[in-house]
Design an enzyme around this catalytic site. Structure first.
Site, PDB file in Angstrom:
ATOM      1  N   SER A 159     -21.857 -18.446  -5.765  1.00 45.22           N
ATOM      2  CA  SER A 159     -23.134 -19.084  -5.492  1.00 45.22           C
ATOM      3  C   SER A 159     -23.749 -19.783  -6.709  1.00 45.22           C
ATOM      4  O   SER A 159     -23.981 -20.995  -6.695  1.00 45.22           O
ATOM      5  CB  SER A 159     -24.086 -18.024  -4.938  1.00 45.22           C
ATOM      6  OG  SER A 159     -25.342 -18.539  -4.702  1.00 45.22           O
ATOM      7  N   TRP A 160     -24.017 -19.025  -7.787  1.00 43.30           N
ATOM      8  CA  TRP A 160     -24.713 -19.737  -8.879  1.00 43.30           C
ATOM      9  C   TRP A 160     -23.767 -20.635  -9.654  1.00 43.30           C
ATOM     10  O   TRP A 160     -24.183 -21.657 -10.190  1.00 43.30           O
ATOM     11  CB  TRP A 160     -25.572 -18.814  -9.738  1.00 43.30           C
ATOM     12  CG  TRP A 160     -24.973 -17.983 -10.840  1.00 43.30           C
ATOM     13  CD1 TRP A 160     -23.723 -17.478 -10.912  1.00 43.30           C
ATOM     14  CD2 TRP A 160     -25.661 -17.552 -12.043  1.00 43.30           C
ATOM     15  NE1 TRP A 160     -23.583 -16.729 -12.060  1.00 43.30           N
ATOM     16  CE2 TRP A 160     -24.758 -16.762 -12.770  1.00 43.30           C
ATOM     17  CE3 TRP A 160     -26.935 -17.739 -12.555  1.00 43.30           C
ATOM     18  CZ2 TRP A 160     -25.085 -16.167 -13.999  1.00 43.30           C
ATOM     19  CZ3 TRP A 160     -27.264 -17.151 -13.758  1.00 43.30           C
ATOM     20  CH2 TRP A 160     -26.353 -16.380 -14.470  1.00 43.30           C
ATOM     21  N   TYR A 195      -8.366 -11.536  -5.510  1.00 42.30           N
ATOM     22  CA  TYR A 195      -9.642 -11.143  -6.087  1.00 42.30           C
ATOM     23  C   TYR A 195     -10.106  -9.872  -5.382  1.00 42.30           C
ATOM     24  O   TYR A 195      -9.898  -9.706  -4.186  1.00 42.30           O
ATOM     25  CB  TYR A 195     -10.693 -12.257  -5.920  1.00 42.30           C
ATOM     26  CG  TYR A 195     -12.025 -11.867  -6.515  1.00 42.30           C
ATOM     27  CD1 TYR A 195     -12.245 -11.955  -7.883  1.00 42.30           C
ATOM     28  CD2 TYR A 195     -13.053 -11.351  -5.708  1.00 42.30           C
ATOM     29  CE1 TYR A 195     -13.457 -11.543  -8.436  1.00 42.30           C
ATOM     30  CE2 TYR A 195     -14.259 -10.948  -6.252  1.00 42.30           C
ATOM     31  CZ  TYR A 195     -14.455 -11.049  -7.618  1.00 42.30           C
ATOM     32  OH  TYR A 195     -15.639 -10.634  -8.164  1.00 42.30           O
ATOM     33  N   GLN A 233     -26.989 -14.090  -5.590  1.00 45.64           N
ATOM     34  CA  GLN A 233     -27.025 -14.370  -7.037  1.00 45.64           C
ATOM     35  C   GLN A 233     -28.300 -15.170  -7.337  1.00 45.64           C
ATOM     36  O   GLN A 233     -28.988 -15.606  -6.410  1.00 45.64           O
ATOM     37  CB  GLN A 233     -25.786 -15.176  -7.454  1.00 45.64           C
ATOM     38  CG  GLN A 233     -24.600 -14.302  -7.821  1.00 45.64           C
ATOM     39  CD  GLN A 233     -23.450 -15.094  -8.430  1.00 45.64           C
ATOM     40  OE1 GLN A 233     -23.235 -16.240  -8.077  1.00 45.64           O
ATOM     41  NE2 GLN A 233     -22.713 -14.466  -9.335  1.00 45.64           N
ATOM     42  N   GLY A 289     -25.879 -11.802 -11.886  1.00 47.61           N
ATOM     43  CA  GLY A 289     -24.927 -12.723 -12.508  1.00 47.61           C
ATOM     44  C   GLY A 289     -24.418 -12.178 -13.831  1.00 47.61           C
ATOM     45  O   GLY A 289     -23.582 -12.799 -14.476  1.00 47.61           O
ATOM     46  N   ASP A 293     -22.936  -8.909 -14.854  1.00 43.88           N
ATOM     47  CA  ASP A 293     -22.420  -7.680 -14.256  1.00 43.88           C
ATOM     48  C   ASP A 293     -22.583  -6.401 -15.071  1.00 43.88           C
ATOM     49  O   ASP A 293     -23.063  -5.400 -14.583  1.00 43.88           O
ATOM     50  CB  ASP A 293     -20.936  -7.855 -13.941  1.00 43.88           C
ATOM     51  CG  ASP A 293     -20.639  -9.182 -13.259  1.00 43.88           C
ATOM     52  OD1 ASP A 293     -21.575  -9.986 -13.091  1.00 43.88           O
ATOM     53  OD2 ASP A 293     -19.490  -9.409 -12.900  1.00 43.88           O
ATOM     54  N   ARG A 303     -13.501  -6.774 -20.256  1.00 42.88           N
ATOM     55  CA  ARG A 303     -14.075  -6.694 -18.905  1.00 42.88           C
ATOM     56  C   ARG A 303     -14.912  -5.409 -18.778  1.00 42.88           C
ATOM     57  O   ARG A 303     -14.877  -4.550 -19.647  1.00 42.88           O
ATOM     58  CB  ARG A 303     -12.939  -6.669 -17.867  1.00 42.88           C
ATOM     59  CG  ARG A 303     -12.135  -7.957 -17.769  1.00 42.88           C
ATOM     60  CD  ARG A 303     -12.847  -9.063 -17.037  1.00 42.88           C
ATOM     61  NE  ARG A 303     -13.311  -8.672 -15.715  1.00 42.88           N
ATOM     62  CZ  ARG A 303     -14.062  -9.451 -14.931  1.00 42.88           C
ATOM     63  NH1 ARG A 303     -14.438 -10.647 -15.336  1.00 42.88           N
ATOM     64  NH2 ARG A 303     -14.464  -9.036 -13.742  1.00 42.88           N
ATOM     65  N   GLU A 357     -14.884 -18.585 -20.716  1.00 41.70           N
ATOM     66  CA  GLU A 357     -15.937 -17.949 -19.928  1.00 41.70           C
ATOM     67  C   GLU A 357     -17.080 -17.499 -20.847  1.00 41.70           C
ATOM     68  O   GLU A 357     -18.254 -17.622 -20.503  1.00 41.70           O
ATOM     69  CB  GLU A 357     -15.328 -16.758 -19.194  1.00 41.70           C
ATOM     70  CG  GLU A 357     -16.167 -16.202 -18.071  1.00 41.70           C
ATOM     71  CD  GLU A 357     -15.425 -15.098 -17.305  1.00 41.70           C
ATOM     72  OE1 GLU A 357     -14.280 -14.758 -17.690  1.00 41.70           O
ATOM     73  OE2 GLU A 357     -16.004 -14.571 -16.338  1.00 41.70           O
TER      74      GLU A 357
HETATM   75  C1  9WN Z   1     -18.655 -10.848  -9.771  1.00 37.69           C
HETATM   76  C2  9WN Z   1     -17.836 -16.160 -11.126  1.00 37.69           C
HETATM   77  C3  9WN Z   1     -18.658 -14.936 -11.474  1.00 37.69           C
HETATM   78  C4  9WN Z   1     -20.014 -15.302 -12.130  1.00 37.69           C
HETATM   79  C5  9WN Z   1     -20.711 -14.092 -12.724  1.00 37.69           C
HETATM   80  C6  9WN Z   1     -19.749 -13.339 -13.626  1.00 37.69           C
HETATM   81  C7  9WN Z   1     -18.476 -12.955 -12.850  1.00 37.69           C
HETATM   82  C8  9WN Z   1     -17.884 -11.634 -10.832  1.00 37.69           C
HETATM   83  C9  9WN Z   1     -16.736 -10.782 -11.384  1.00 37.69           C
HETATM   84  O1  9WN Z   1     -17.859 -14.115 -12.336  1.00 37.69           O
HETATM   85  O2  9WN Z   1     -18.845 -12.028 -11.831  1.00 37.69           O
HETATM   86  O3  9WN Z   1     -19.559 -11.686  -9.114  1.00 37.69           O
HETATM   87  O4  9WN Z   1     -15.799 -10.528 -10.622  1.00 37.69           O
HETATM   88  O5  9WN Z   1     -16.776 -10.359 -12.539  1.00 37.69           O
HETATM   89  O6  9WN Z   1     -20.363 -12.219 -14.165  1.00 37.69           O
HETATM   90  O7  9WN Z   1     -21.854 -14.505 -13.427  1.00 37.69           O
HETATM   91  O8  9WN Z   1     -20.833 -15.901 -11.183  1.00 37.69           O
HETATM   92  O9  9WN Z   1     -17.719 -16.977 -12.244  1.00 37.69           O
END
Ligand code: 9WN
Length: 454
Positions: free
Chosen positions: A37-38, A86, A112, A174, A176, A211, A412
């Protein structure tokens, strides 16, 4: 534009091209193969600068996943990648348990930060020439969807009617594994039966040390299970979720989004007042409840326990994005950018803002949201600083938004001290903010040209 900038711009556009599926842009081909989403909002904010059609397609694609109750889910799954690419995938969410879930899209059930109205506004605002008409149609089409989205957030996520919105999963922030949530975890440990069976895939492609830990994943997954057990019913979850946080970034982005929805209403000849009133309500609540005068900073709040989370993170600067602080207070907040907590360099030459307080023992320079620089969050701060005319501070961040990817690629996140890149590569949000800052024209007072109403 100099040669370096031109090359960087072309490389950033290639990152988005590589992630483009024909309908939306994946955050990263290897690590995040669905639509987030974001991330999509940031992608659209970049496309708005040079490809109106793609910006519109990206946002339309995301809203295909909108629920009947108005929520815009944090992931819209790509059916071609649901086989273990995923985790958690659609089977963990089992959204069919809710009568509100869309029947023709696979999604998660959490949200988000609501950058959407800002992304839609920018898409329309920057559309030129032959795209202007399509963009106007797009604005009309998106307005009722955005209204339902904002209605959902204000209706379902304001647990005590204070005006502040609460998140019910760390993923909703956003950010985590931010150390902010450790405060919440101190009084909540899921029991084994609360944690569903799961197998991580995220740490197979990115170094496990960069992570979140397994312990954190247990909590993430326990909250996914709780959502499923409650059939994703927000009222039930407001009652039962052990994680309920009024986050400074989530609310800062919301105050801006409400304001931008008001601007969309005005552009369409409708009454902006209800949306502006909401924006003020969030703004006032943030200044009342989240402002820490002794620290010159905005904190987040544990709404379940009624306590302030007394830690400083990059989120504390993001209220600038919505003009939440008074100009005097904004200067106070900026003072933090010069301290050891947020200035990762010895000389005066501070640059990007680390995601967490460097002076806190919970800080780590390479672990995800525990300290590394994330450029999308830096962009929110940058945009806010420009709105206040705090251009010196803004210039530092703009420089980092160029230099970090030039030195280490479109990663990232980055080590705040060395600039070393971490996490996945070819990351869409990083590319997006590079594009926006290279192409955007802001006026002398730091505001996007033509937006004097802000
Ligand atoms: C869980 C996609 C997303 C970002 C988040 C980031 C990470 C996901 C994950 O990746 O989160 O939503 O699996 O770690 O923290 O900000 O939107 O890029």
């Amino acid at each position: 534009m100099d040669d370096d900038a031109r090359r960087l711009l072309d490389a950033a556009k290639r990152v988005l091209d590589d992630g483009w599926t024909g309908a939306h842009t994946v955050p990263s081909r290897s690590q995040y193969p669905h639509q987030w989403s974001w991330d999509s909002c940031f992608h659209a904010i970049a496309y708005a600068q040079y490809d109106t059609h793609r910006a519109m397609t990206e946002l339309r694609s995301l809203f295909r996943g909108q629920w009947q109750d108005g929520r815009v889910p944090h992931i819209v799954f790509d059916p071609d990648h649901v086989d273990g690419d995923y985790m958690p995938g659609p089977e963990h969410w089992d959204t069919a348990r809710s009568k509100h879930a869309p029947r023709d899209a696979l999604t998660s059930s959490i949200v988000q930060p609501a950058v959407h109205a800002t992304a839609v506004f920018n898409t329309w605002f920057h559309a030129r020439d032959d795209h202007a008409r399509d963009a106007r149609g797009f604005l009309e089409e998106m307005f009722p969807k955005l209204v339902r989205w904002h209605d959902f957030l204000h209706r379902e996520r304001d647990p005590d009617g204070s005006g502040l919105l609460a998140i019910r999963h760390p993923w909703e922030s956003g950010r985590d594994n931010s150390p902010l949530w450790d405060d919440v975890y101190a009084s909540w440990r899921p029991s084994p039966e609360d944690v569903p069976a799961y197998e991580r895939v995220d740490s197979k492609r990115v170094d496990a040390d960069e992570r979140p830990t397994d312990e954190q994943y247990d909590r993430f997954m326990a909250l996914v299970k709780l959502s499923r057990d409650c059939s994703h019913d927000e009222r039930e979850l407001r009652r039962r979720s052990p994680f309920l946080v009024e986050d400074a970034l989530f609310n800062g982005v919301m105050a801006r989004a409400d304001h931008d929805l008001g601007r969309i209403a005005r552009a369409l000849g409708k009454d902006p007042a209800p949306f502006e009133a909401r924006s003020w309500r969030v703004t006032d609540a943030m200044n009342e409840r989240l402002w820490r005068g002794d620290r010159h900073f905005y904190a987040s709040r544990d709404a379940r326990r009624g306590t302030i989370i007394d830690l400083m993170s990059a989120a504390g600067f993001t209220p600038l994005f919505a003009n939440v602080p008074t100009p005097e207070r904004a200067v106070e907040v900026c003072g933090q950018l010069d301290t050891n907590s947020f200035c990762p360099r010895d000389d005066e030459d501070c640059w990007a803002v680390p995601s967490f307080d460097r002076e806190n023992p919970g800080y780590s320079a390479d672990r995800y949201w525990k300290g590394p620089v994330w450029l999308n969050v830096n962009w929110l701060i940058y945009d806010g600083l420009m709105r206040y005319g705090l251009t010196d501070y803004a210039a530092r961040i703009r420089r980092a938004i160029r230099e970090l990817p030039l030195g280490a690629g479109f990663r990232e996140y980055y080590d705040p001290e060395t600039g070393k890149g971490h996490g996945t590569d070819g990351f869409g949000m990083t590319a997006a903010v590079v594009i926006e800052t290279l192409l955007e024209t802001r006026d002398a007072r730091g505001r996007i040209a033509g937006t004097a109403d802000t």
